[in-house]
Scaffold this motif. Structure first.
Motif, PDB file in Angstrom:
ATOM      1  N   CYS A  13       0.812  -1.213   0.000  1.00  0.00           N
ATOM      2  CA  CYS A  13       0.000   0.000   0.000  1.00  0.00           C
ATOM      3  C   CYS A  13       0.851   1.272   0.000  1.00  0.00           C
ATOM      4  N   CYS A  16       3.973   2.750   4.755  1.00  0.00           N
ATOM      5  CA  CYS A  16       5.192   2.781   5.574  1.00  0.00           C
ATOM      6  C   CYS A  16       6.283   3.611   4.900  1.00  0.00           C
ATOM      7  N   CYS A  53       0.094   0.324   9.425  1.00  0.00           N
ATOM      8  CA  CYS A  53       0.034  -0.734   8.402  1.00  0.00           C
ATOM      9  C   CYS A  53      -1.321  -1.429   8.472  1.00  0.00           C
TER      10      CYS A  53
END
Ligand code: SF4
Length: 62
Positions: A13, A16, A53
Motif C-alpha cells: 500500500c 510505511c 500498516c
C-alpha cells in the motif's frame, strides 16, 4: 530498534514508505525495512508506520 516486514502479508500500500522512507522502501514491489539498527530519531515514525500498516505486516524488535 529493528523493523521487519513480512513480505507474505504486505499488500504494497505504500504507507510505511510514505511515513518513513529512511527505513522502508517498496523498490522490490513489497515493503522491505533496512536491516541495520534504526537510529533513535526515526523510532517514532517507524512506530507510526507499524501502527498504520493496514495488515500488520510490520514488526518491531526493541
Ligand atoms: Fe506493506 Fe504494511 Fe508497508 Fe503497506 S504499510 S506497504 S502493507 S508493510
Amino acid at each position: 530498534m529493528k523493523a521487519f516486514v513480512d513480505e507474505n502479508v504486505c499488500i504494497s500500500c505504500g504507507l510505511c514508505e510514505g511515513v518513513c522512507s529512511d527505513v522502508f522502501s517498496l523498490d522490490t514491489g513489497v515493503a522491505v525495512a533496512i536491516e541495520c539498527e534504526i537510529s533513535s530519531d526515526l523510532e517514532d515514525s517507524v512506530r507510526e508506520a507499524c501502527d498504520g500498516c493496514p495488515v500488520q505486516a510490520i514488526s518491531i524488535e526493541e
